[in-house]
Every structure is written in C-alpha cells, then in structure tokens.
Design an enzyme around this catalytic site. Structure first.
Site, short mmCIF file in Angstrom:
data_model
loop_
_atom_site.label_atom_id
_atom_site.label_comp_id
_atom_site.label_asym_id
_atom_site.label_seq_id
_atom_site.Cartn_x
_atom_site.Cartn_y
_atom_site.Cartn_z
N LYS A 82 1.00 -1.30 0.04
CA LYS A 82 -0.06 0.07 -0.06
C LYS A 82 0.95 1.26 -0.20
O LYS A 82 2.07 1.26 0.46
CB LYS A 82 -0.80 0.09 1.29
CG LYS A 82 -2.04 0.87 1.15
CD LYS A 82 -3.11 0.09 0.55
CE LYS A 82 -4.28 0.88 0.18
NZ LYS A 82 -5.60 0.07 -0.14
P1 NAD Z 1 -12.71 7.78 -2.63
O1 NAD Z 1 -11.97 8.76 -2.37
O2 NAD Z 1 -13.32 7.55 -4.06
O3 NAD Z 1 -14.06 7.92 -1.83
C1 NAD Z 1 -14.12 8.11 -0.32
C2 NAD Z 1 -15.43 8.49 0.09
O4 NAD Z 1 -15.55 8.47 1.71
C3 NAD Z 1 -15.85 9.86 -0.29
O5 NAD Z 1 -17.28 10.19 -0.40
C4 NAD Z 1 -15.38 10.83 1.00
O6 NAD Z 1 -16.10 12.08 1.23
C5 NAD Z 1 -15.97 9.80 2.18
N1 NAD Z 1 -14.99 10.12 3.46
C6 NAD Z 1 -13.51 10.36 3.29
N2 NAD Z 1 -13.17 10.35 4.66
C7 NAD Z 1 -14.31 10.21 5.29
C8 NAD Z 1 -14.71 10.19 6.88
N3 NAD Z 1 -13.72 10.46 7.78
N4 NAD Z 1 -15.94 10.14 7.21
C9 NAD Z 1 -17.06 9.98 6.34
N5 NAD Z 1 -16.79 9.80 5.04
C10 NAD Z 1 -15.52 9.96 4.57
O7 NAD Z 1 -12.34 6.41 -2.05
P2 NAD Z 1 -12.62 4.78 -2.52
O8 NAD Z 1 -11.60 4.56 -3.40
O9 NAD Z 1 -14.18 4.84 -2.79
O10 NAD Z 1 -12.23 4.08 -1.02
C11 NAD Z 1 -13.08 4.15 -0.06
C12 NAD Z 1 -12.69 2.97 0.84
O11 NAD Z 1 -12.57 1.86 0.24
C13 NAD Z 1 -11.30 3.11 1.43
O12 NAD Z 1 -11.35 2.61 3.03
C14 NAD Z 1 -10.53 2.06 0.32
O13 NAD Z 1 -9.52 1.70 1.21
C15 NAD Z 1 -11.50 1.12 0.15
N6 NAD Z 1 -11.17 0.39 -0.85
C16 NAD Z 1 -11.03 1.13 -2.15
C17 NAD Z 1 -10.94 0.20 -3.30
C18 NAD Z 1 -10.92 0.92 -4.64
O14 NAD Z 1 -10.69 0.13 -5.67
N7 NAD Z 1 -11.21 2.28 -4.72
C19 NAD Z 1 -10.58 -1.11 -3.28
C20 NAD Z 1 -10.80 -1.72 -1.95
C21 NAD Z 1 -11.25 -1.08 -0.87
#
Ligand code: NAD
Length: 454
Positions: free
Chosen positions: A144
């Site tokens: 990561k």
């Molecule tokens: P992103 O940046 O596209 O979206 C994040 C969302 O969470 C946004 O709506 C933001 O406003 C909100 N957010 C951020 N901090 C926050 C908080 N403290 N409280 C409430 N809302 C909050 O990110 P993403 O890619 O959708 O990732 C979201 C989660 O999923 C993360 O934990 C990431 O590690 C996990 N994840 C992502 C992927 C991927 O393919 N993008 C894969 C596996 C896991």
C-alpha cells in the site's frame, strides 16, 4: 554544558513531537526492529491490524518465529515529494510505500491521498492487502502507499506534479514484477495514467502493467472502475439470500466515492432501496428512498453532499445507526466503534472500506450475534481481483469483454464466501477471523516452505 545549548535542549524536549521525529527517535534509541515495531504499534490503525493478526494467528496456532516473520512488513519506503504549487511556493509532501510481503508475487495495493496518511496507516493497509490477496488466491504480495495531502484543495496541475514526482521517487521499487500500485481513497484513473506515463518514460516504452485502475484506452480493464462497489453489492446480496431478507432491503452507504457510489447503484439495480448515503461532510437519509441520479448530480456540482435537498441531513455517526437491512461503510477506517456497534440497526454489515470496524466493536457484534458481517478483506476484494485481471490482460496484450470480467469475478467471490463461512462454522470463530486466518495461513505456509535465505 553550554547554557544556550541546555536551554535549546529543554525547548526541544517540550515541543510537541511530530510523527516523523518520534519514528527517528525510536529508531536511534533502539537501533533495531523493536523501535520500528513500537513506532508502528503507536498508530491506532496499525495497532488494530496487528491485534486482528494476533487473534487469527492464535486460532491457527502459528509458531512464534513464523508468526513474527509473517506479521511485520518486509520493506517500508518513505520519500519526500517536492511540488511547486500554483502560488509559486514549493511544498514538501511525505510519501510512503509499504511492501508487507512479496512471498507469493509482486506487491499489490492502492495509493491513498489524504491528510491522515502516515507510515503506520499505510503499513496497516499493506498488511490487510496481504491477507486479502492470499484469501482470493491471487499471485501477489501485499502493499500500500500514499501521500499525506488534501487532494480536494489541490489543482489538477499540482496533483499531476505530485503524482509524477512521487512515482519518480518510487521508480526503484515498483514495476510489473515487483510492486503494482492501484487507486484508493483520493486517487483516480487519471493519476494511474500519470504513473504509467512517468514509469514508461523512464523505461523507454509503454509499460501498462506497472499500475492497475488505469483508463481503458491506455490498457485498463473494462469493469475495473466499478469492480469494488459491484463486488460489495454481489456479496451483500448473497448474504441477504442466506438470511432470506426481502428483495426490497433498505441500504445505507457511508462514503459516496468510487466504492460507495458503485455499490449503491448496484444495490439499487438488485432491487434494494437506498435510504442513506454519506460523505466526509455528513449523511443524507430518506426512509422513502434517495434518487441516486439526482444525488450524484448534486455531488458533482457542489463537491459535497451537504445541503442536498433529497433527504434529512445528519452526522456520519447518526447515519450509521439509522434503521436498514444492509449497512455498507465505504469511506475510511475505524468508523464502527464499540459505541456505534451497540446501536447498529442493520442485519448485514458489508464492509466496503478497509478496516471500518474496530476490534472492540467486533466483540460487541459477536456478543449481539444478530449482524451478519462480511469482512473487508473479502467484501471489497472485487477491486484487487479485477486489478489482477487488468494486470494479466496487460501482460498478455489480450483484452476481455466486461461480461467475461464479471463472470470470472463472481466465480471467484462466491466460493470464497462459502469457504469463509465454512471455516467460521467449523472453528467457531467470527467471519472476520475466518477470512483473516485463511489469508494468513496461506502466506505463513508459503514463507515456511520457501525457507530462509541465506
Ligand atoms: P474515494 O476517495 O473515491 O471516496 C471516499 C469517500 O469517503 C468520499 O465520499 C469521502 O467524502 C468519504 N470520506 C472520506 N473520509 C471520510 C470520513 N472520515 N468520514 C466519512 N466519509 C469520509 O475512495 P474509495 O476508493 O471509494 O475508497 C473508500 C474505501 O474503500 C477506503 O477504505 C479504501 O481503502 C477502500 N477500498 C477501495 C478500493 C478501490 O478500488 N477504490 C478497493 C478496496 C477497498
């Protein structure tokens, strides 16, 4: 001692200690792994990942030496990323890449841009990637990375400079055979294209497989953008079938970014009613159902859900405990605390985010026994699995249709869910411990059989 020097020493001792200084202090004091371990364990996200590891390792009865070899990160890279801002000022951003293990293949894991990013958080996320890839039987290690910055306040030009310079700093450590980054919170397809371009420029030819989650027209896979959210929805629906929930389940999604928004759309397509969505500013709740298209339009225009007129506005903590059948935390770590866990009103907790539930909250959920948890390393594994498909397609220069991608994805996810449920039932442990134990066992066994070099 010189009086001025004495005074300065006293001043330094009373200054608040930055995370970086604390790291160096511990390293210099101990000059050993102990200092690094202590530093990592001071981070609450790493402490949580380590605690989960210990619980699963106890179930597996891993011998102490193998336990230590499997738990701690193999390699942690810290870089300074100088960026000329639009104002003309030069700012230095700290960047990180942690390769937790490389025993089963190249490192694999996303890059996160957020103010909270630090070495401990990145190390925890890298550790979870190790167990996730192993659970899904992907030929990868776990990694990561991230940069401590606030992408919402930066221009496209600043983000491009940051991404390209961060890539340049990581050039000796990443590559299709060594470590393959992908998007995560705060990073986008465009940024993956900049990483590919920077890396390829140094190699002298296009190297699409250095990164996944790229735009399709530079070697990305069809379906990768939606894969994590759709995978979450697929498993939430399988769980709803197992619990015989009505088809029109009420769903709340915290986080309306890549994972949350595609999970919400996929759940709506499966016939569920989306009654709540939230972002960093708070939550929007409407028991009659939210019009997703209009909510997305509002978000695209205003860059926040705050003020959106389609539901009642509330805090993120309030949103999580509203009545629903399926709750999908898809934002960030440690949002389901013990206090929130006691108040949850859902039947299924489908963890789209990494590490959304603390170990204290896990204990409460286990004692309650009425919430079916789909643990993060299983629930959000659709993203890394389609990243794997993208990597394979890139290496072979042979590309698949979207239906082939999803057919293969669901054919991997369904039996993995069954494997986790069976392990949990046979061993009398939670779904989380079962998923972790399967992943950890695979990595530990690979370490054992490969042996120690030299
Ligand atoms: P992103 O940046 O596209 O979206 C994040 C969302 O969470 C946004 O709506 C933001 O406003 C909100 N957010 C951020 N901090 C926050 C908080 N403290 N409280 C409430 N809302 C909050 O990110 P993403 O890619 O959708 O990732 C979201 C989660 O999923 C993360 O934990 C990431 O590690 C996990 N994840 C992502 C992927 C991927 O393919 N993008 C894969 C596996 C896991």
């Amino acid at each position: 001692m010189d009086e001025a020097l004495l005074l300065r020493k006293k001043e330094v001792a009373s200054e608040p200690i930055s995370k970086e200084r604390r790291c160096w202090q511990l390293l210099l004091r101990d000059g050993s792994m102990t200092g690094i371990m202590q530093f990592l364990l001071e981070n609450p996200v790493f402490a949580m990942a380590a605690k989960q590891f210990d619980l699963a390792a106890d179930v597996l009865e891993l011998p102490q030496d193998l336990r230590e070899r499997t738990k701690w990160p193999k390699r942690m890279i810290v870089v300074s990323v100088p960026v000329k801002m639009d104002s003309g000022e030069v700012r230095i951003f700290p960047g990180y890449r942690v390769q937790h293990h490389l025993t089963l293949g190249p490192g694999k894991g996303g890059l996160r841009y957020a103010p909270s990013v630090d070495l401990g958080e990145v190390a925890a996320l890298a550790m979870w990637m190790s167990w996730k890839c192993a659970l899904m039987d992907l030929p990868y290690g776990g990694a990561k990375g991230g940069v401590a910055c606030d992408p919402r306040t930066m221009s496209q030009r600043e983000l491009e400079s940051l991404t390209r310079r961060f890539t340049a700093e990581l050039l000796p450590f990443i590559g299709p055979k060594t470590d393959v980054p992908a998007p995560d919170m705060g990073t986008t397809e465009q940024m993956m294209a900049w990483i590919m371009d920077t890396y390829s420029s140094h190699e002298g030819h296009a190297v699409p497989s250095v990164v996944t989650g790229k735009p399709v027209n530079v070697g990305g896979s069809l379906g990768r953008r939606e894969a994590t959210g759709r995978g979450v929805a697929f498993l939430a629906n399988r769980a709803a079938d197992l619990l015989k929930l009505p088809p029109e389940s009420r769903v709340i999604v915290q986080g309306f970014g890549n994972v949350g928004s595609y999970a919400a759309y996929a759940m709506a397509r499966f016939g569920s009613r989306i009654v709540g969505v939230g972002d960093i500013s708070g939550g929007l709740y409407n028991p009659a159902g939210l019009p997703l298209g209009e909510v997305s339009e509002y978000l695209a225009k205003n860059r926040t859900l705050e003020g959106c007129p389609h539901g009642q506005w509330m805090t993120n903590e309030e949103l999580l405990v509203q009545p629903c059948e399926i709750l999908i935390p898809a934002a960030t770590e440690r949002v389901i605390t013990a206090e929130i866990a006691a108040k949850l009103q859902c039947r299924i907790l489908a963890e789209g985010a990494n590490g959304p539930t603390t170990p204290d909250a896990d204990q409460i959920l286990e004692a309650r026994g009425d919430v079916f948890v789909i643990p993060d390393i299983l629930c959000n594994s659709g993203g890394v699995t389609v990243s794997y498909f993208e990597w394979v397609q890139g290496l072979q220069s042979f590309f698949w249709s979207e239906s082939e991608v999803y057919d293969r994805l669901y054919r991997l996810m369904e039996p993995t869910l069954a494997r986790v449920l069976k392990f949990a039932k046979d061993r009398g442990v939670s779904h989380r411990i079962a998923a972790l134990a399967i992943g950890i066992q695979k990595v530990a066994e690979a370490r054992r059989v490969r042996g120690l070099y030299p």
